[in-house]
Write an enzyme that holds these catalytic residues in place. Sequence first.
Site, PDB file in Angstrom:
ATOM      1  CG  ASP A   1      -2.142   0.914   0.985  1.00  0.00           C
ATOM      2  OD1 ASP A   1      -2.075   1.765   0.061  1.00  0.00           O
ATOM      3  OD2 ASP A   1      -3.142   0.796   1.707  1.00  0.00           O
ATOM      4  CD1 TRP A   2       0.757   5.636  -3.601  1.00  0.00           C
ATOM      5  CD2 TRP A   2       0.237   3.462  -3.644  1.00  0.00           C
ATOM      6  NE1 TRP A   2       0.775   5.222  -4.915  1.00  0.00           N
ATOM      7  CE2 TRP A   2       0.460   3.898  -4.975  1.00  0.00           C
ATOM      8  CE3 TRP A   2      -0.074   2.129  -3.442  1.00  0.00           C
ATOM      9  CZ2 TRP A   2       0.362   3.053  -6.075  1.00  0.00           C
ATOM     10  CZ3 TRP A   2      -0.176   1.277  -4.535  1.00  0.00           C
ATOM     11  CH2 TRP A   2       0.043   1.745  -5.826  1.00  0.00           C
TER      12      TRP A   2
END
Length: 761
Positions: A241-242
């Site tokens: 995930d970012w």
Amino acid sequence: MELTMQSKTKEISSQLSGAEPTLVERTKMLTGADYWSTAALNQRDVRPVRMSDGPHGLRIQNDDNPDHLGLGRSDISTCFPPAVTLAASWDEMLIVEIGSALGAEARARGVGLILGPGMNLKRSPLCGRNFEYFSEDPLLTGKLAAAMIKGIQSQGVGSCIKHFAVNNQETERLRVSAEIDERTLREVYLRGFEIAIEQANPWAVMSAYNKVNGTYASENEWLLTKVLRDEWRYDGVVVSDWGGVNDPVAALRGGLDVRMPGKPEDTKVLDAIRAGHLEEELVERAISRVHRLDMRTRSIFLDPGSVDFGAHHALVRRAARESAVLLKNDQAILPLDLSREHSIAVIGSLATQPRYQGVGSSVVNCPPVLDVFSSLSKRASTATQVHFAPGYIDDEHVDPILIEQAAALAKSSDVTLLIVGLPSHYEAEGSDRHHIDLPTAHLALIEAVGKVASNVVVGLVNGSVVRTAPWAHYASSIVEFWLTGQAHGEAIADVLDGTVNPSGKLPETVPARLEDTPSYLNFPGDSHQVHYGEGIFVGYRYFDARQMSVDYPFGHGLSYTSFDYSNLVSHVHDACDEIALTLTLNLRNCGKRNGAEVVQLYIQDHGQSIQVPKRELRAFAKVPLIAGETKQITLQVPRKHLEHFYPGESCWAFVGGDLTLHVGSSSRDIRLNERLFVPGTPLTTKLNIWATFREWLDDPTFGPQLQQLIDDGGGIKGRVGDLLSDEASRHSIMSAPLKMLLEFPAFPVTEGQAVALLADS
Ligand code: BGC
């Protein structure tokens, strides 16, 4: 410095010559090249893959100021209904179509990977991102996600399922550790992912931000390698995930392939390899997976196709109206007749300022959206008068003047339509809700209007459930419209005026009180830990086990027509067949309108030796029927869907036994039942010295051998013998571990003899 210069030169020369890429070049593949793309490796012919959120529309950022929370602008795309809404359709074919439309929009813009669907289970109604997730049930989640993936990937675009795993809250999502037992993990929180991977093989998986049992999901080897790769045989790429990588070295070792967004200047992995702390093969492993993603998505550049935005808007409208759930329709006020002479009061700011999607990374910048009031006004005949009053402007503060105006309008109208729901800040990525009520001003409005008007219809616009108990008695009809996507006004009006017959069903329970919910005492945790204390009893599994009343049960949804269920016939397959059960039944539309019903099969399992829920969803089918029509429906239950995870043996098993089949229109509206025996595969438990006396005696191999030793030793005498022959005490001896009985004087077998029996086998 010297080294950097040298490697830079080597890098450039290797690119020019087409020689093998250097280690520096190869490790750069382990991170995005920029905010939204994987890196290229020309020498190996690996091209970059462009990604975009996801999940219910594209968020393509073509400017220099990207973000992962939906703050920046993005190109105009179709805003489809989010997962909460689509899930209420229970319609796999519809979701395949949505996925395919999303894929076509991505393909046309050179996007090779859509960051969605989101598949986390709805553990608590408070989770701020519930609007992006499907359901509280793993089978429904897994099958609907698989449908979405199939649709997206039919366009040559990859789907990236997220957030793997156990990301069920927004509070402290970057630091919290989900503390959870293995059975609950596998049966509840991983099961949907497993089904989606098995049925649709998404080309990418996004790891979650949180920790799972103390280890960040992005570096959790048990999750990313043992389960995902070794057990599920997954061959796609795993992206973070970012910003969700704690330690890139541990992440690579654990099974993460690409760290997002890009951080190419970070040399931690390179340094670890050079220092001999990390094997270089792991870099190759990740590159090969990125390359596979690139190869899988290349066709989009050969033929980008074109997008029919008009057709996509029509699809949004169809999906939104198919997903509306008619919770209540007491005096059959709905559908509204917009051709006859009467007056309709439309009340609530949400009727003129539509809310049709949630907040955060999933935000889609779409064309202008028609509101409910305009849509109804447009289609009403000249005989029908439609008037509007806002009722509230500030959601939290009751404005007495607005309330008074609204009540006066309602009192003088034949029918009142109240549009209420949740403001966008209630359900936003990054934070959870604190209660499950409508905002204060909406509650006050319902009460004031309900007290003076009789024909009140409440239309709900929200992405996570709200309880209805405090105000439902003021409403004759309640429709849950969720977040509709961009065809907001049209879809809602279609349901209200009967252009379509609502056929949505709740993919999650509407609880009567927040305090009743299974995770109430353990959400969102503290000290960076959240304990999944309710175990496998999530959603209806909990409410049913506790026999609690709820506002509306899982699977509930009414129709403007009615359906009759009859003639249940079941066929039990052999234990070696992948299908355990096939059922047929007749379904009849006995009303005057065309409609669709979701036939649901719940199974109660009487044969397992571990605690199981009272009943669980095991199959469903959405069936359209014209008025008066009867169809024969077939439902099949794969054997795998009957299995439970036995933590002691660390394996899945369906051991066979009696099952009760409950077929119905919701989890609490069961129309047909049948109890039958279904064969399974008994568990082969390895006996040890701590097995009970009964388990030893029941064992086909060791039972007779132990009995022989007992007989040879002259039988069981002394205290153990006395207790065995006493009716009331016998059970305590039979259920005691053999190890303990061996300690008693006069027990005729020694520990050495028992251990020798096991060793000889
Ligand atoms: C979200 C993801 C999203 C990513 C990129 C993160 O904050 O959790 O769901 O895909 O940002 O925007």
